[in-house]
Structure formats: structure tokens, C-alpha cells
Scaffold this motif. Structure first.
Motif, PDB file in Angstrom:
ATOM      1  N   ALA A 139       2.507   8.153 -22.361  1.00  5.90           N
ATOM      2  CA  ALA A 139       1.578   7.466 -23.260  1.00  5.90           C
ATOM      3  C   ALA A 139       2.308   6.725 -24.373  1.00  5.90           C
ATOM      4  CB  ALA A 139       0.605   8.472 -23.870  1.00  5.90           C
ATOM      5  N   VAL A 140       3.478   7.235 -24.758  1.00  4.25           N
ATOM      6  CA  VAL A 140       4.247   6.617 -25.843  1.00  4.25           C
ATOM      7  C   VAL A 140       5.542   5.989 -25.349  1.00  4.25           C
ATOM      8  CG1 VAL A 140       3.249   8.092 -27.618  1.00  4.25           C
ATOM      9  CG2 VAL A 140       5.285   8.874 -26.415  1.00  4.25           C
ATOM     10  N   GLN A 141       5.951   6.344 -24.121  1.00  5.63           N
ATOM     11  CA  GLN A 141       7.129   5.752 -23.500  1.00  5.63           C
ATOM     12  C   GLN A 141       6.782   5.366 -22.062  1.00  5.63           C
ATOM     13  OE1 GLN A 141      10.411   8.517 -23.817  1.00  5.63           O
ATOM     14  NE2 GLN A 141      10.249   8.689 -26.030  1.00  5.63           N
ATOM     15  N   PRO A 142       5.962   4.335 -21.876  1.00  7.62           N
ATOM     16  CA  PRO A 142       5.507   3.979 -20.527  1.00  7.62           C
ATOM     17  C   PRO A 142       6.665   3.606 -19.618  1.00  7.62           C
ATOM     18  CG  PRO A 142       4.220   2.849 -22.220  1.00  7.62           C
ATOM     19  CD  PRO A 142       5.394   3.452 -22.910  1.00  7.62           C
ATOM     20  N   GLY A 143       6.526   3.973 -18.369  1.00  7.19           N
ATOM     21  CA  GLY A 143       7.540   3.624 -17.380  1.00  7.19           C
ATOM     22  C   GLY A 143       6.987   2.690 -16.332  1.00  7.19           C
ATOM     23  N   GLY A 144       7.870   2.085 -15.577  1.00 10.21           N
ATOM     24  CA  GLY A 144       7.458   1.220 -14.497  1.00 10.21           C
ATOM     25  C   GLY A 144       6.675   1.978 -13.445  1.00 10.21           C
ATOM     26  N   GLN A 145       5.710   1.321 -12.845  1.00  6.90           N
ATOM     27  CA  GLN A 145       4.828   1.878 -11.822  1.00  6.90           C
ATOM     28  C   GLN A 145       3.928   3.002 -12.370  1.00  6.90           C
ATOM     29  OE1 GLN A 145       6.370   2.281  -7.785  1.00  6.90           O
ATOM     30  NE2 GLN A 145       8.366   1.560  -8.499  1.00  6.90           N
ATOM     31  N   MET A 146       3.797   3.043 -13.679  1.00 10.38           N
ATOM     32  CA  MET A 146       2.953   4.064 -14.312  1.00 10.38           C
ATOM     33  C   MET A 146       1.911   3.432 -15.234  1.00 10.38           C
ATOM     34  SD  MET A 146       5.924   6.860 -15.228  1.00 10.38           S
ATOM     35  CE  MET A 146       4.830   7.753 -16.335  1.00 10.38           C
ATOM     36  N   ALA A 147       1.523   2.209 -14.953  1.00  6.32           N
ATOM     37  CA  ALA A 147       0.644   1.477 -15.857  1.00  6.32           C
ATOM     38  C   ALA A 147      -0.690   2.178 -16.054  1.00  6.32           C
ATOM     39  CB  ALA A 147       0.417   0.051 -15.351  1.00  6.32           C
ATOM     40  N   ALA A 148      -1.351   2.548 -14.965  1.00  4.94           N
ATOM     41  CA  ALA A 148      -2.672   3.179 -15.073  1.00  4.94           C
ATOM     42  C   ALA A 148      -2.570   4.535 -15.753  1.00  4.94           C
ATOM     43  CB  ALA A 148      -3.301   3.318 -13.692  1.00  4.94           C
ATOM     44  N   TYR A 149      -1.596   5.323 -15.335  1.00  2.78           N
ATOM     45  CA  TYR A 149      -1.413   6.646 -15.924  1.00  2.78           C
ATOM     46  C   TYR A 149      -1.085   6.537 -17.408  1.00  2.78           C
ATOM     47  CZ  TYR A 149       0.607  11.246 -16.860  1.00  2.78           C
ATOM     48  OH  TYR A 149       0.897  12.474 -17.393  1.00  2.78           O
TER      49      TYR A 149
END
Length: 231
Positions: A139-149
Motif C-alpha cells: 500500500a505504501v511501496q507498490p510493486g510491479g504487477q500489484m496495481a489492483a492489490y
């Protein structure tokens, strides 16, 4: 939490396996919503018969507003909400189906909103409450392929902090935890167990959650607590 009425969502899940026993040891009166009886049987396998009998199980779809409203109203009062329900997903943004995106928001954010909305209304009647939600490091460090999550979990954090602002000058607090990878059977199946010793143990995260849900945490509000393990 001795004698407190606790609504513990996700109490039969992987994280719940670590949190539920800790809540019970603190003397809480626990209500756990569930979706199928297999979830209840799994929890029964790790609790003593006396502890298992202390739990009130209710079959509820936590994305159904009427069902959540009835669940909370039937409890009479809600002193503590611990909302563990959520799910992880991955996929490239340009390939991600909109239906899957909406499902992620239903599971992670909309269920949190409904549980908080109706629990908070009960808490305001008595001027007492503890709300603890589960965000994510993503939620505070978004990663690639994790947009929805990441986006849905960021919404959980924002919702929780907004509630904390709304409940200033009351005896109600709202806080969230931000775990990294939690050491659950599901995550071991999906990711392998090679690095599991570095992940966050459900019991460790449960200790943080139980503190935030306790009377001792009355001066902690609007916190987003990182619980990252050794990752």
C-alpha cells in the motif's frame, strides 16, 4: 480485551490462525463471520474445545451491506473490530481484467468499509472502540504487477486514517498494520518456503494487532504500523 465484544473478520484464514488464539487468551468474546464450514473446521483443529466454544460463528458475505449490518446489529455492541479479511493478486496492468480489479476492491477495500461503517456506528453509541485493519507494505511501496492489490490496500490505509480523524476527542481509535509477506500455507504454496523464515509470522503480527485492539493503545490513533519481518 477482557470481556470485550470483538468482531474478528477473517478469523478462520491463514492470518486468523495466528490472531484468533491470541484474542481468545485476552478474554474477549469473539464473533467470527465465515463463508464455508471447512474454514470453521480448520480453526477447530488448532483450538482447545473450551476456546472453540467461546466463539460465535456466523455465516456472512462481508461484501453484502445488508448482511454486514445485520451481523453487527445482532451483536448488540461492538467494542473491537479486527478486520483481517483480504486477498492477494498479481497481474500486469494492461492485461488485468476489470472484473478482477473490482473483485480485489470488493474483497480488500469494500469489505473493510462495510465492517468499519457499522461497527463504528455501534462504538459511537458507547464512546468506546478499537478498530484495527490490515493494509500492506504494498500500500505504501507498490510493486510491479500489484496495481489492483496495492491500490485496494492503499484505500484501506486511507479509510482507516480518515476514521481516526473523525473519531478524535472520543475513546475510539482506528489503526492499521502493514505486513509484508505473511507466513501462511497459501503463501508457501504460491511462493515456496525457501525464504519463509524471513516472512512475518501470523502470531507476531497478531501481537501487534492485539496491542492496537487493547485498552492500552488508547493514545495510538491513525497509525500505519510496518511489520515487515526481515524482507
Amino acid at each position: 480485551m477482557n470481556g470485550k465484544q470483538v468482531l474478528l473478520t477473517g478469523g478462520t484464514g491463514g492470518l486468523g490462525m495466528g490472531v484468533t488464539p491470541l484474542v481468545l487468551t485476552r478474554g474477549a468474546k469473539v464473533t467470527i463471520p465465515y463463508r464455508n464450514s471447512a474454514e470453521v473446521d480448520r480453526l477447530k483443529g488448532i483450538l482447545s474445545p473450551s476456546d472453540f466454544e467461546k466463539i460465535r460463528f456466523v455465516a456472512v458475505d462481508l461484501t453484502d451491506e445488508t448482511a454486514v449490518k445485520n451481523l453487527v446489529n445482532d451483536m448488540g455492541r461492538v467494542d473491537v473490530l479486527i478486520h483481517l479479511v483480504g486477498g492477494f493478486s498479481m497481474g500486469k496492468t494492461h492485461e488485468y481484467a476489470f472484473e478482477d480489479w473490482k473483485k480485489d476492491f470488493d474483497l480488500n477495500l469494500h469489505s473493510t468499509f462495510l465492517a468499519c461503517k457499522y461497527s463504528l456506528a455501534k462504538m459511537l453509541e458507547r464512546d468506546y472502540g478499537r478498530i484495527v485493519t490490515v493494509g500492506s507494505r504494498g500500500a505504501v511501496q507498490p510493486g510491479g504487477q500489484m496495481a489492483a492489490y496495492s491500490a485496494s490496500k492503499a484505500g484501506v490505509v486511507a479509510l482507516t486514517l480518515a476514521i481516526a480523524e473523525e473519531t478524535k476527542d472520543t475513546n475510539i481509535t482506528a489503526n492499521c498494520v502493514l505486513p509484508s509477506v505473511i507466513d501462511t500455507p497459501t503463501n508457501r504454496d504460491a511462493m515456496g518456503a525457501e525464504n519463509a523464515d524471513r516472512w512475518v509470522k501470523p502470531e507476531s503480527l497478531g501481537q501487534v494487532i492485539c496491542f492496537l485492539a487493547s485498552e492500552a493503545a488508547g493514545d495510538v490513533r491513525g497509525a500505519a504500523v510496518p511489520v515487515y519481518g526481515n524482507i
